[in-house]
Design a protein around this motif. Structure first.
Motif, PDB file in Angstrom:
ATOM      1  N   GLY A 401       0.795  -1.173   0.190  1.00 31.92           N
ATOM      2  CA  GLY A 401      -0.224  -0.129   0.162  1.00 31.92           C
ATOM      3  C   GLY A 401       1.099   1.614  -0.067  1.00 31.92           C
ATOM      4  O   GLY A 401       0.500   2.686   0.290  1.00 31.92           O
ATOM      5  N   ARG A 402       1.942   1.103  -0.252  1.00 26.80           N
ATOM      6  CA  ARG A 402       3.227   2.451  -0.274  1.00 26.80           C
ATOM      7  C   ARG A 402       3.820   2.226  -1.375  1.00 26.80           C
ATOM      8  O   ARG A 402       4.489   1.368  -1.587  1.00 26.80           O
ATOM      9  CB  ARG A 402       3.726   2.411   1.061  1.00 26.80           C
ATOM     10  CG  ARG A 402       3.567   2.491   2.851  1.00 26.80           C
ATOM     11  CD  ARG A 402       4.438   2.307   3.913  1.00 26.80           C
ATOM     12  NE  ARG A 402       3.651   2.356   4.886  1.00 26.80           N
ATOM     13  CZ  ARG A 402       2.922   1.261   5.504  1.00 26.80           C
ATOM     14  NH1 ARG A 402       3.429   0.812   5.562  1.00 26.80           N
ATOM     15  NH2 ARG A 402       2.423   1.979   7.004  1.00 26.80           N
ATOM     16  N   ASP A 403       4.192   3.590  -2.437  1.00 27.98           N
ATOM     17  CA  ASP A 403       4.566   3.632  -2.684  1.00 27.98           C
ATOM     18  C   ASP A 403       6.718   3.607  -2.665  1.00 27.98           C
ATOM     19  O   ASP A 403       6.604   4.263  -2.252  1.00 27.98           O
ATOM     20  CB  ASP A 403       4.730   5.253  -4.067  1.00 27.98           C
ATOM     21  CG  ASP A 403       3.302   4.990  -4.124  1.00 27.98           C
ATOM     22  OD1 ASP A 403       2.570   3.758  -4.664  1.00 27.98           O
ATOM     23  OD2 ASP A 403       2.175   5.461  -4.162  1.00 27.98           O
ATOM     24  N   SER A 404       7.269   2.966  -3.317  1.00 32.29           N
ATOM     25  CA  SER A 404       8.668   3.261  -2.859  1.00 32.29           C
ATOM     26  C   SER A 404       9.128   3.334  -4.259  1.00 32.29           C
ATOM     27  O   SER A 404       9.414   3.572  -5.327  1.00 32.29           O
ATOM     28  CB  SER A 404       8.737   1.540  -3.277  1.00 32.29           C
ATOM     29  OG  SER A 404      10.517   1.249  -2.912  1.00 32.29           O
ATOM     30  N   LEU A 405      10.174   5.579  -3.563  1.00 33.18           N
ATOM     31  CA  LEU A 405      10.322   5.863  -4.206  1.00 33.18           C
ATOM     32  C   LEU A 405      12.180   5.785  -4.503  1.00 33.18           C
ATOM     33  O   LEU A 405      12.549   6.059  -5.558  1.00 33.18           O
ATOM     34  CB  LEU A 405       9.930   7.138  -3.469  1.00 33.18           C
ATOM     35  CG  LEU A 405       9.357   7.599  -2.930  1.00 33.18           C
ATOM     36  CD1 LEU A 405       8.857   8.904  -2.405  1.00 33.18           C
ATOM     37  CD2 LEU A 405       8.311   7.566  -4.347  1.00 33.18           C
ATOM     38  N   ALA A 406      12.812   4.848  -3.436  1.00 33.34           N
ATOM     39  CA  ALA A 406      14.190   4.383  -3.219  1.00 33.34           C
ATOM     40  C   ALA A 406      14.102   3.331  -2.667  1.00 33.34           C
ATOM     41  O   ALA A 406      13.447   2.703  -1.815  1.00 33.34           O
ATOM     42  CB  ALA A 406      15.124   5.555  -3.711  1.00 33.34           C
ATOM     43  N   GLU A 407      15.477   2.405  -3.226  1.00 29.42           N
ATOM     44  CA  GLU A 407      15.839   1.474  -2.073  1.00 29.42           C
ATOM     45  C   GLU A 407      17.272   0.791  -1.940  1.00 29.42           C
ATOM     46  O   GLU A 407      18.150   1.375  -3.346  1.00 29.42           O
ATOM     47  CB  GLU A 407      14.524  -0.024  -2.716  1.00 29.42           C
ATOM     48  CG  GLU A 407      15.251  -1.277  -2.013  1.00 29.42           C
ATOM     49  CD  GLU A 407      14.244  -2.269  -2.671  1.00 29.42           C
ATOM     50  OE1 GLU A 407      14.752  -3.154  -2.321  1.00 29.42           O
ATOM     51  OE2 GLU A 407      13.274  -1.694  -3.484  1.00 29.42           O
ATOM     52  N   ARG A 408      17.689   0.611  -1.327  1.00 27.54           N
ATOM     53  CA  ARG A 408      18.625   0.118  -1.007  1.00 27.54           C
ATOM     54  C   ARG A 408      19.112  -1.268  -0.328  1.00 27.54           C
ATOM     55  O   ARG A 408      17.850  -1.108   0.496  1.00 27.54           O
ATOM     56  CB  ARG A 408      19.405   1.141  -0.867  1.00 27.54           C
ATOM     57  CG  ARG A 408      21.123   1.050  -0.820  1.00 27.54           C
ATOM     58  CD  ARG A 408      22.201   2.088  -0.057  1.00 27.54           C
ATOM     59  NE  ARG A 408      23.609   1.802  -0.045  1.00 27.54           N
ATOM     60  CZ  ARG A 408      23.857   1.698   1.488  1.00 27.54           C
ATOM     61  NH1 ARG A 408      23.132   0.508   2.644  1.00 27.54           N
ATOM     62  NH2 ARG A 408      25.442   0.711   1.040  1.00 27.54           N
ATOM     63  N   ARG A 409      19.408  -1.961  -0.477  1.00 30.04           N
ATOM     64  CA  ARG A 409      19.996  -2.987  -0.005  1.00 30.04           C
ATOM     65  C   ARG A 409      21.578  -4.058   0.101  1.00 30.04           C
ATOM     66  O   ARG A 409      21.987  -3.710  -0.582  1.00 30.04           O
ATOM     67  CB  ARG A 409      18.514  -3.963   0.260  1.00 30.04           C
ATOM     68  CG  ARG A 409      18.510  -4.497  -1.613  1.00 30.04           C
ATOM     69  CD  ARG A 409      17.207  -5.542  -1.706  1.00 30.04           C
ATOM     70  NE  ARG A 409      17.158  -6.460  -0.373  1.00 30.04           N
ATOM     71  CZ  ARG A 409      16.611  -6.863  -0.030  1.00 30.04           C
ATOM     72  NH1 ARG A 409      14.875  -7.022  -0.659  1.00 30.04           N
ATOM     73  NH2 ARG A 409      15.262  -8.099   0.437  1.00 30.04           N
ATOM     74  N   ASN A 410      21.633  -4.381   1.682  1.00 29.55           N
ATOM     75  CA  ASN A 410      22.230  -5.379   1.086  1.00 29.55           C
ATOM     76  C   ASN A 410      22.502  -6.542   1.614  1.00 29.55           C
ATOM     77  O   ASN A 410      21.158  -6.909   1.994  1.00 29.55           O
ATOM     78  CB  ASN A 410      23.866  -4.765   1.907  1.00 29.55           C
ATOM     79  CG  ASN A 410      23.966  -4.279   3.163  1.00 29.55           C
ATOM     80  OD1 ASN A 410      23.146  -4.770   4.179  1.00 29.55           O
ATOM     81  ND2 ASN A 410      24.241  -3.513   3.537  1.00 29.55           N
ATOM     82  N   ALA A 411      23.465  -7.636   2.359  1.00 24.76           N
ATOM     83  CA  ALA A 411      23.369  -8.783   3.176  1.00 24.76           C
ATOM     84  C   ALA A 411      22.063  -9.180   4.456  1.00 24.76           C
ATOM     85  O   ALA A 411      20.847  -9.326   4.910  1.00 24.76           O
ATOM     86  CB  ALA A 411      24.269 -10.131   3.600  1.00 24.76           C
ATOM     87  N   ASP A 412      22.296  -7.115   5.146  1.00 24.97           N
ATOM     88  CA  ASP A 412      21.841  -7.448   6.381  1.00 24.97           C
ATOM     89  C   ASP A 412      21.133  -6.094   6.557  1.00 24.97           C
ATOM     90  O   ASP A 412      19.959  -6.880   7.283  1.00 24.97           O
ATOM     91  CB  ASP A 412      23.155  -7.227   7.797  1.00 24.97           C
ATOM     92  CG  ASP A 412      24.048  -7.826   7.379  1.00 24.97           C
ATOM     93  OD1 ASP A 412      23.512  -9.548   7.800  1.00 24.97           O
ATOM     94  OD2 ASP A 412      25.106  -7.579   7.483  1.00 24.97           O
ATOM     95  N   THR A 413      20.391  -5.260   5.772  1.00 17.60           N
ATOM     96  CA  THR A 413      20.134  -4.367   5.844  1.00 17.60           C
ATOM     97  C   THR A 413      19.686  -4.211   4.660  1.00 17.60           C
ATOM     98  O   THR A 413      20.218  -3.864   3.380  1.00 17.60           O
ATOM     99  CB  THR A 413      20.877  -3.136   6.430  1.00 17.60           C
ATOM    100  OG1 THR A 413      21.620  -3.494   7.115  1.00 17.60           O
ATOM    101  CG2 THR A 413      20.024  -1.784   6.708  1.00 17.60           C
ATOM    102  N   ALA A 414      18.608  -3.459   4.576  1.00 16.53           N
ATOM    103  CA  ALA A 414      16.684  -3.656   3.483  1.00 16.53           C
ATOM    104  C   ALA A 414      16.445  -1.741   3.390  1.00 16.53           C
ATOM    105  O   ALA A 414      16.279  -1.432   4.782  1.00 16.53           O
ATOM    106  CB  ALA A 414      15.997  -4.283   2.967  1.00 16.53           C
ATOM    107  N   GLN A 415      16.628  -0.796   2.885  1.00 16.29           N
ATOM    108  CA  GLN A 415      16.120   0.378   3.069  1.00 16.29           C
ATOM    109  C   GLN A 415      15.279   1.016   1.562  1.00 16.29           C
ATOM    110  O   GLN A 415      15.535   0.954   0.802  1.00 16.29           O
ATOM    111  CB  GLN A 415      16.628   1.982   2.922  1.00 16.29           C
ATOM    112  CG  GLN A 415      18.181   1.411   4.161  1.00 16.29           C
ATOM    113  CD  GLN A 415      19.442   2.764   4.367  1.00 16.29           C
ATOM    114  OE1 GLN A 415      20.398   2.131   3.536  1.00 16.29           O
ATOM    115  NE2 GLN A 415      19.140   3.189   5.346  1.00 16.29           N
TER     116      GLN A 415
END
Length: 431
Positions: A401-415
């Motif tokens: 239900g939310r629009d993702s405007l940007a994303e970044r992730r690695n093995a431990d962390t997702a933003q």
């Protein structure tokens, strides 16, 4: 071995709170014990307003604020000591007089210097009262001036610690003569005896500095919550306590915006493997949270940080050149000069994206500077969600239900970055 306790402003905000502090310490007979104390309640805010009135030439406002500060502290002394208040009241009066004198003496100096000569009095006042009360109820104490213990340079409002000089100054504080050592958080002093302050989360840092230099057994930070949580309980209705995490994990959480212990507090403790425990001064039976070397518990529970009022800057070279290392170096250097932290950084061949806290007084000059040399697209009123140790199902449920405007992730962390209006209200974590 020495124990270090740190108490914040909420734990000593009035006479009743100081009485509870005395009752708490009476239950802990560990010695040697160093107690680091913040200013009472909102005293630091009051001193900052006093400083503004002094520097703005608002004489009547200044006198009113100084008198209010005096009355509030004397009222606490009267409530605690009653007919025996005289000696403590005299010491409080002397500190208020000295504060006033310093304002007159330093009125023409630069603000950071003037700030440190003013705000340190919050801790000087609180520890004077607390130390006297502990003596009153039968606990022998020694009041110590942190300006003579924590050696710093003259970088006012963010002083750097001289670790060797501090270790020399605190030598002997770990002797066990039965007395509790009471001193101030947030405050230090130069070699010339000039007052300094340690910046953000300075009182916690003070406790870590003393613990490091004394090779303490443990640091305990006493709060109005039972410990550290995997998410802000005010925003996530099913946040759970993290009873054990490692130094590295706590630093990661703080870096991404969690309301945990500041990394500068943890680093000196980590270097000597001194555990840090967070406990509730309101419920001594509640299980605490401990930060230490053990990493076994770091990944058991996902942790979530939600930072609101974010601004996304998408920066591109005007000449269609690549966003290469020299250009990134230039942009990030401007970010440092502006004193801003990027919660998310993402780059492409011709783009650098920065997600920043929306501090107008710092953000606007940075944006103006970047617009002079780059094409800048700006998006305001965003929310940055960071998830540590989550899985895809958790991320999908939180993003629904939310629009993702940007994303970044690695093995431990997702933003993921969302429009702020889609992130209002209380969240629920689908464990």
């Amino acid at each position: 071995m020495t124990q270090v306790f740190k108490f914040g402003g909420a734990s000593i905000q009035d006479a009743a709170a100081i009485r509870r502090l005395g009752e708490l310490l009476a239950r802990f007979r560990v010695r040697p014990l160093v107690v680091v104390v913040s200013a009472m309640g909102k005293t630091t805010n009051a001193l900052e307003a006093l400083l503004a009135a002094a520097r703005d030439g608002e004489a009547d406002d200044y006198r009113d604020r100084l008198e209010s500060l005096r009355r509030e502290h004397l009222a606490t002394v009267e409530a605690l000591f009653g007919a025996n208040a005289g000696p403590v009241a005299e010491r409080v009066e002397a500190l208020i007089t000295e504060l006033d004198r310093r304002h007159r003496r330093h009125a023409g100096r630069e603000r950071p210097f003037h700030y440190d000569q003013t705000v340190c009095f919050g801790e000087l006042l609180s520890t004077t009262i607390v130390s006297a009360w502990l003596n009153e109820v039968g606990m022998a104490t020694e009041w110590l001036d942190a300006r003579e213990l924590v050696a710093t340079d003259d970088c006012h409002q963010a002083a750097n610690v001289d670790w060797a000089a501090t270790a020399e100054r605190v030598r002997g504080l770990d002797s066990d003569d039965g007395r509790i050592r009471v001193t101030q958080g947030f405050v230090g002093g130069t070699a010339e005896g000039v007052s300094t302050t340690l910046g953000r989360e300075g009182s916690d840092f003070s406790a870590a500095i003393l613990a490091h230099c004394l090779d303490a057994e443990e640091v305990t930070i006493w709060k109005d919550v039972p410990g550290l949580f995997n998410a802000d309980p005010r925003r996530f209705d099913n946040a759970v306590q993290l009873e054990r995490i490692s130094y590295d994990e706590a630093i990661e959480l703080a870096w991404h915006g969690a309301k945990v212990i500041h990394p500068k507090t943890l680093r000196p403790l980590q270097r000597k493997a001194i555990p840090l425990t967070v406990r509730s001064f309101q419920d001594l039976e509640a299980p605490p949270s401990t930060i230490g070397r053990d990493t076994r518990f770091d990944t058991r529970t996902p942790s979530l940080m939600l930072r609101e009022a974010q601004t996304l800057l998408e920066i591109r070279p005007r000449d269609f050149a690549f966003m290469d290392e020299p250009r990134q170096h230039d942009i990030l250097g401007r970010l440092v000069e502006a004193g801003l932290h990027a919660g998310l950084i993402d780059s492409g061949a011709m783009r650098l994206s920065l997600c920043l806290d929306g501090h107008p007084e710092r953000l606007e000059p940075l944006v103006a500077s970047l617009c002079d040399d780059f094409a800048v697209e700006r998006h305001d009123n965003l929310a940055l969600l960071t998830v540590r140790h989550g899985n895809e199902a958790l991320l999908s449920a939180l993003s629904s239900g939310r629009d993702s405007l940007a994303e970044r992730r690695n093995a431990d962390t997702a933003q993921r970055l969302f429009p702020g209006d889609q992130c209002q209200g209380t969240w629920h974590i689908p464990y």
